[in-house]
Scaffold this motif. Structure first.
Motif, PDB file in Angstrom:
ATOM      1  N   ASN A 161       0.647  -1.184  -0.122  1.00 25.97           N
ATOM      2  CA  ASN A 161      -0.064   0.063   0.168  1.00 25.97           C
ATOM      3  C   ASN A 161       0.946   1.276   0.216  1.00 25.97           C
ATOM      4  N   ARG A 162       0.221   2.458  -0.196  1.00 23.26           N
ATOM      5  CA  ARG A 162       0.888   3.763  -0.350  1.00 23.26           C
ATOM      6  C   ARG A 162       2.113   3.885   1.061  1.00 23.26           C
ATOM      7  N   GLN A 185       5.342   9.460  12.428  1.00 27.53           N
ATOM      8  CA  GLN A 185       4.173   8.456  12.726  1.00 27.53           C
ATOM      9  C   GLN A 185       3.512   8.022  11.328  1.00 27.53           C
ATOM     10  N   VAL A 186       3.494   8.646  10.278  1.00 26.96           N
ATOM     11  CA  VAL A 186       3.027   8.146   8.950  1.00 26.96           C
ATOM     12  C   VAL A 186       4.061   8.730   7.960  1.00 26.96           C
ATOM     13  N   SER A 201      -6.843  11.278  -2.334  1.00 28.11           N
ATOM     14  CA  SER A 201      -7.712  11.171  -1.280  1.00 28.11           C
ATOM     15  C   SER A 201      -7.948   9.809  -0.767  1.00 28.11           C
ATOM     16  N   GLY A 202      -8.225   9.702   0.550  1.00 28.57           N
ATOM     17  CA  GLY A 202      -8.540   8.466   1.171  1.00 28.57           C
ATOM     18  C   GLY A 202      -8.206   8.519   2.569  1.00 28.57           C
ATOM     19  N   LYS A 203      -7.677   7.716   3.250  1.00 30.99           N
ATOM     20  CA  LYS A 203      -7.268   7.443   4.716  1.00 30.99           C
ATOM     21  C   LYS A 203      -5.824   7.398   4.856  1.00 30.99           C
ATOM     22  N   PHE A 204      -5.154   7.844   6.040  1.00 28.95           N
ATOM     23  CA  PHE A 204      -3.920   7.640   6.473  1.00 28.95           C
ATOM     24  C   PHE A 204      -4.178   6.133   7.099  1.00 28.95           C
ATOM     25  N   VAL A 205      -2.968   5.308   7.466  1.00 29.64           N
ATOM     26  CA  VAL A 205      -2.866   4.180   8.028  1.00 29.64           C
ATOM     27  C   VAL A 205      -3.635   4.509   9.463  1.00 29.64           C
ATOM     28  N   THR A 206      -3.711   5.491  10.144  1.00 27.97           N
ATOM     29  CA  THR A 206      -4.023   5.618  11.380  1.00 27.97           C
ATOM     30  C   THR A 206      -5.640   5.532  11.281  1.00 27.97           C
ATOM     31  N   ALA A 212      -5.301  14.141   0.350  1.00 31.04           N
ATOM     32  CA  ALA A 212      -4.300  14.153  -0.585  1.00 31.04           C
ATOM     33  C   ALA A 212      -3.379  12.947  -0.089  1.00 31.04           C
ATOM     34  N   TYR A 213      -3.179  12.592   1.029  1.00 31.64           N
ATOM     35  CA  TYR A 213      -2.313  11.638   1.556  1.00 31.64           C
ATOM     36  C   TYR A 213      -2.556  10.177   2.011  1.00 31.64           C
TER      37      TYR A 213
END
Length: 330
Positions: A161-162, A185-186, A201-206, A212-213
């Protein structure tokens, strides 16, 4: 083809029997004798040759045959320039069918191999935990030696994943620029702001939403090509800049109370020496020889950048004009 039809028609006429009166031999029938058979076989052979040649010339005619070209699957891809660059420089590869498959997700082994190639790493250290005889074993060994695998769980066949890709990329860059050495942290955000990955667009791993990230989506081979293009250029650029900085450093001499040296001039590079004097005055030197009172120098900074860019490919500081000890601050 009309000319060919006329030839065939004229050949057919030969089969009509002809009688000739030859003195002392009487009437001789050439139409039904063995001579006609020989002529028939001869003309049949000629006809076959003509037909073969006519087929050859017809096949070469532009109206009946066109040169066939295979369009590569990245011809119209937005990352085409980066893809062509990484293939040309052997950072990534084409598949046997000549395609790149730019939308195919990358695995951990794919990215590790690409990062190692982009940095031209040749020295490795033992890596455990890989499947026996894995094709990427040598790449993992070199990546471990360089620090690319720091904090990474080895799983060569895993589709990244990204966030996972961003960590590997950050590790690859941290030995080039000190800004990437701090733990985060990310990492998906630094990958986007650095240009290694596109905004998404989406979600951080948190689990936090972002415009954007995104850290959860996959990374395609076309996106990997962009990151490797940038890494390769930074690796090459910093190496060249380090040579320029060393050339400058070796030119420095203190003699008769004066500091002397030469700022190199290189096409395509923004090279400058900044000197802060004890009285607070700051002077920049861009090229050529210089000489200043060594005791009046409070601080010096030497930088090398690509022309028109703000990022320093080499940056060294000196804390005085008499003690010429430099510190790498890139």
């Amino acid at each position: 083809m009309d000319d060919l039809a006329n030839v065939i028609a004229s050949m057919r006429m030969v089969s009509i029997p002809y009688n000739f009166n030859i003195s002392n031999r009487g009437n001789v029938d050439f139409g039904g004798g063995r001579h006609l058979k020989r002529m028939y076989f001869f003309l049949s052979s000629v006809l076959g040759t003509v037909l073969s040649l006519s087929g050859l010339f017809a096949a070469a005619h532009p109206s009946t045959a066109q040169a066939q070209t295979v369009q590569k699957d990245y011809e119209n891809h937005p990352n085409r320039a980066a893809i062509e660059y990484v293939v040309k420089n052997k950072l990534m590869w084409l598949y046997p069918d000549g395609n790149f498959r730019p939308e195919q997700p990358v695995t951990q082994a794919d990215l590790v191999a690409g990062l190692v190639n982009a940095k031209a790493l040749t020295i490795g250290t033992e890596v455990t935990g890989l499947p026996a005889n894995h094709w990427a074993k040598v790449y993992y060994e070199r990546a471990k030696k360089d620090g690319i695998l720091d904090g990474v769980t080895l799983n060569p066949s895993k589709v990244l994943n990204r966030e996972e890709a961003a960590l590997l990329m950050n590790n690859a860059w941290k030995n080039i620029f000190k800004a990437y050495q701090n733990k985060r942290q990310v990492y998906s955000d630094i990958a986007v702001t650095s240009g290694w990955l596109p905004k998404k667009s989406g979600k951080f791993v948190t689990g936090v939403s972002t415009t954007a990230y995104d850290g959860l989506g996959n990374v395609s081979r076309g996106e990997e090509a962009v990151a490797l293009y940038l890494l390769h250029n930074d690796a090459i650029g910093t190496k060249a800049a380090e040579n320029i900085a060393l050339q400058f450093h070796n030119s420095l001499k203190v003699s008769g109370g004066n500091l002397k040296g030469k700022v190199p001039t290189v096409k395509g590079k923004d090279i400058r020496l900044l000197i802060q004097f004890q009285n607070g005055k700051i002077v920049s030197y861009f090229s050529g020889d210089f000489m200043v009172n060594a005791s009046q120098v409070k601080f010096m900074e030497f930088t090398v950048k690509n022309s028109g860019e703000s990022k320093s490919l080499a940056r060294y500081t000196y804390d005085s004009g008499t003690n010429l000890i430099r510190k790498n601050t890139r």
